[in-house]
Design an enzyme around this catalytic site. Structure first.
Site, short mmCIF file in Angstrom:
data_model
loop_
_atom_site.label_atom_id
_atom_site.label_comp_id
_atom_site.label_asym_id
_atom_site.label_seq_id
_atom_site.Cartn_x
_atom_site.Cartn_y
_atom_site.Cartn_z
N ASP A 12 34.82 -34.06 -47.59
CA ASP A 12 34.77 -33.54 -45.96
C ASP A 12 34.77 -34.84 -45.02
O ASP A 12 34.13 -34.43 -43.88
CB ASP A 12 33.69 -32.36 -45.65
N LYS A 15 39.42 -36.57 -44.50
CA LYS A 15 40.65 -37.21 -45.24
C LYS A 15 41.95 -36.91 -44.75
O LYS A 15 42.80 -37.44 -44.49
CB LYS A 15 40.53 -36.91 -46.81
N GLY A 39 39.27 -28.51 -48.77
CA GLY A 39 39.63 -27.90 -47.74
C GLY A 39 39.90 -28.98 -46.51
O GLY A 39 39.08 -29.74 -46.24
N GLN A 234 38.09 -34.20 -52.43
CA GLN A 234 36.66 -34.36 -52.54
C GLN A 234 36.02 -35.88 -52.15
O GLN A 234 36.62 -36.63 -51.51
CB GLN A 234 36.39 -34.12 -54.11
P1 GDP Z 1 38.44 -33.53 -45.61
O1 GDP Z 1 37.94 -32.32 -46.31
O2 GDP Z 1 38.12 -34.70 -45.81
O3 GDP Z 1 39.78 -33.52 -44.94
O4 GDP Z 1 37.67 -33.00 -44.21
P2 GDP Z 1 37.56 -31.65 -43.68
O5 GDP Z 1 38.83 -31.07 -42.89
O6 GDP Z 1 36.92 -30.73 -44.71
O7 GDP Z 1 36.26 -31.67 -42.72
C1 GDP Z 1 36.33 -32.65 -41.56
C2 GDP Z 1 36.37 -31.83 -40.31
O8 GDP Z 1 36.06 -32.91 -39.44
C3 GDP Z 1 37.45 -31.07 -39.83
O9 GDP Z 1 37.23 -30.04 -39.05
C4 GDP Z 1 38.26 -32.22 -38.85
O10 GDP Z 1 39.24 -31.38 -38.09
C5 GDP Z 1 36.95 -32.56 -38.18
N1 GDP Z 1 37.40 -34.20 -37.96
C6 GDP Z 1 37.93 -34.86 -38.65
N2 GDP Z 1 37.80 -36.23 -38.06
C7 GDP Z 1 36.89 -36.02 -37.00
C8 GDP Z 1 36.25 -36.94 -36.15
O11 GDP Z 1 36.60 -38.21 -35.87
N3 GDP Z 1 35.62 -36.23 -35.11
C9 GDP Z 1 35.32 -35.03 -35.13
N4 GDP Z 1 34.59 -34.53 -34.04
N5 GDP Z 1 35.86 -34.29 -36.13
C10 GDP Z 1 36.68 -34.70 -36.97
P1 IMO Z 2 37.18 -31.84 -49.80
O1 IMO Z 2 38.59 -32.21 -50.51
C1 IMO Z 2 33.12 -31.22 -50.16
C2 IMO Z 2 31.79 -30.02 -54.29
C3 IMO Z 2 30.98 -28.33 -54.15
C4 IMO Z 2 29.94 -28.71 -55.48
C5 IMO Z 2 30.70 -29.51 -56.23
C6 IMO Z 2 31.48 -29.05 -57.49
O2 IMO Z 2 37.44 -30.72 -48.99
O3 IMO Z 2 36.75 -33.17 -49.29
P2 IMO Z 2 33.80 -27.67 -57.48
O4 IMO Z 2 34.18 -26.16 -57.03
O5 IMO Z 2 34.68 -28.48 -57.34
O6 IMO Z 2 33.44 -27.35 -59.29
O7 IMO Z 2 32.32 -27.74 -56.97
O8 IMO Z 2 31.75 -30.23 -55.38
N1 IMO Z 2 33.00 -29.94 -53.60
C7 IMO Z 2 33.21 -30.33 -52.46
N2 IMO Z 2 32.36 -30.62 -51.42
N3 IMO Z 2 34.25 -31.20 -50.18
C8 IMO Z 2 35.14 -30.78 -51.05
O9 IMO Z 2 36.35 -31.11 -51.04
C9 IMO Z 2 34.65 -30.60 -52.22
N4 IMO Z 2 35.09 -29.90 -53.30
C10 IMO Z 2 34.08 -29.64 -54.31
O10 IMO Z 2 30.65 -27.88 -52.91
O11 IMO Z 2 28.95 -29.02 -54.91
MG MG Z 3 37.11 -30.65 -46.81
#
Ligand code: GDP
Ligand code: IMO
Ligand code: MG
Length: 452
Positions: A12, A15, A39, A234
């Site tokens: 998260d 990416k 996600g 991840q």
């Molecule tokens: P990922 O799993 O690495 O693709 O990240 P996620 O989408 O799960 O979580 C990142 C969250 O932060 C999402 O809601 C993005 O829209 C948001 N986001 C990404 N870059 C930025 C940033 O520079 N600032 C803010 N405020 N939000 C961001």
């Molecule tokens: P993105 O791509 C954050 C975490 C879960 C748990 C551990 C193992 O959005 O960054 P799993 O279901 O993979 O066996 O869970 O890894 N986890 C993540 N945490 N972002 C993710 O993906 C994750 N995918 C798995 O919360 O701790």
């Molecule tokens: Mg994510």
């Protein structure tokens, strides 16, 4: 050439936003590991897209590939594709025939194993996403998995399931005491039902011409001059080899996974760019230590709540509130080494604006010794005490639009000092600074595709 995007922390990091940003310069976006536990969020002109299994290049109309290193749940994949089509996108997704399939029994077993661990007081629950990721990779390593190619061949599918389902049934019933003969789980352990349903998923994949021999497909695309963008899911600290085992996912999000998980040689990936995505603080969903976690005092908890609300730190997949901590530089040094970062992108810089204190963990104290990277065991990591450095926080009134328009020099001086420190510590360059979720809210200092 290739650009590989890797999560530097615990997932998260934003990416998806950078894959979308630089996806405009790629021809094919490739996921190489993980499944619908990911996600990834893309925001384009205020419209938000939530991607889980579909590579984030879909928003840019790029071909998306799910490499052999991925685990694919056809049910959620088709749901996601249907939802994205309703949102007006037309994703072109190809799936490696060598990728493994998440079957319904994998999800049941993921859930029941987590419940069992939660009931045991020793605190071994991982807090998985419940998507069946671990059990599917177990079956891959145990040579009893079902692959995408098997969905296209009803006889092979029946053969594999006839062997494996009785084992899964015994595990569910005899080890976990679950009733799987009747009720909600019955169909997940019923060979005839699974052959019928998963055969249909295979037929839909064949009809839509979705399956590929991934290595050959990417080779041909590269021969034709295409650039590949690898989208890691991840993050480094939840990598099964390099993360804090056992609180990890079951795949390799680090850059080495890109070669193995797609059938493109490490020499090719290594000649490309590898960009670590860094969140300017830490967030974690799921269990496990977090040395810099903001949870010790009321003041820290208040700060964590503030950052959580402002940064929208709630899981994309599960909606769980994410745990929050200060930036951990030993973790980043480890990530930079494991993946060989050529650059980093630092996101969520806007979320930290207006704080009255700003700390960064520069090193750890472990059993009286100072260390600068992450120890190999979770027990040791849990004993690490952060050695903090204080930074001047930047103001809530920072003019991010000016920085987007004019570049890095227009970032607040305090932000520049933070970024310079990071670049020096990791011996790398900052390519981008995220100042908001939208594609446009990125201060781009370099585009990795221009470096190739
Ligand atoms: P990922 O799993 O690495 O693709 O990240 P996620 O989408 O799960 O979580 C990142 C969250 O932060 C999402 O809601 C993005 O829209 C948001 N986001 C990404 N870059 C930025 C940033 O520079 N600032 C803010 N405020 N939000 C961001
Ligand atoms: P993105 O791509 C954050 C975490 C879960 C748990 C551990 C193992 O959005 O960054 P799993 O279901 O993979 O066996 O869970 O890894 N986890 C993540 N945490 N972002 C993710 O993906 C994750 N995918 C798995 O919360 O701790
Ligand atoms: Mg994510």
């Amino acid at each position: 050439m290739t650009v590989t995007i890797v999560g530097s922390q615990l997932g998260d990091e934003g990416k998806g936003a950078l894959v979308d940003r630089w996806g405009g310069d790629a021809d094919v976006v490739v996921r190489y590991q993980g499944g619908d536990n990911a996600g990834h969020t893309v925001v384009e002109d205020g419209t938000e897209y939530k991607l889980s299994l579909v590579p984030s290049g879909a928003v840019r109309d790029k071909i998306g590939v799910l490499g052999n290193g991925c685990v694919v749940n056809p049910r959620t994949l088709f749901d996601e594709l249907d939802d994205l089509r309703e949102q007006g996108l037309d994703p072109d997704v190809r799936i490696a025939r060598r990728a493994h399939v998440i079957m319904p029994y994998h999800r049941v077993l993921d859930g029941v194993e987590e419940e069992t661990k939660a009931d045991d007081e020793s605190g071994q629950e991982v807090g998985t996403t419940g998507r069946g990721i671990g059990p599917t990779y177990e079956d891959k390593a145990g040579r009893r998995g079902v692959r995408i190619a098997d969905l296209l061949d009803p006889d092979a599918l029946r053969e594999r399931l006839s062997y494996v389902v009785p084992q899964k049934r015994a595990l569910a019933e005899e080890v976990y005491g679950l009733d799987v003969s009747t009720g909600e789980h019955a169909s997940a352990f019923d060979v005839d039902h699974l052959v019928a349903e998963y055969g249909q998923h295979g037929a839909r994949m064949a009809e839509e011409d979705m399956t590929v021999n991934c290595s050959d497909f990417l080779h041909e695309r590269r021969q034709a001059g295409d650039d590949l963008l690898y989208e890691g899911a991840q993050g480094t600290m939840i990598d099964v080899d390099h993360g804090n085992f056992p609180f990890v996912t079951s795949s390799n999000p680090t850059a080495g996974g890109a070669a193995v998980g797609s059938g493109v040689g490490p020499t090719v990936v290594g000649q490309g760019e590898v960009v670590g995505i860094v969140k300017a603080y830490l967030s974690r969903v799921g269990s496990g230590p977090l040395p810099t976690e903001l949870d010790g005092t009321d003041r820290e908890e208040e700060l964590a709540d503030y950052i959580r609300e402002k940064g929208g730190e709630f899981g994309t997949v599960t909606g769980r509130p994410r745990r929050i901590g200060w930036l951990d530089v030993p973790m980043l040094r480890h990530a930079a080494r494991v993946s060989g970062f050529t650059g980093i992108a630092v996101n969520h810089v806007d979320v930290l604006a207006g704080l009255d204190e700003l700390k960064v963990c520069h090193a750890y104290e472990l059993d009286g010794e100072r260390i600068e990277t992450v120890p190999a065991t979770t027990e040791e990591w849990a004993r690490c005490e952060p050695v903090f450095r204080e930074f001047e926080p930047w103001s809530e009134d920072a003019d991010w639009d000016a920085a987007v328009a004019e570049g890095g020099d227009a970032l607040p001086d305090e932000t520049q000092a933070y970024l310079t420190y990071l670049a020096e510590e990791l011996d790398t360059e900052v390519y981008a600074v995220g100042v908001g979720p939208d594609r446009a809210e990125t201060v781009e200092l370099a585009n990795p595709f221009d470096r190739l």
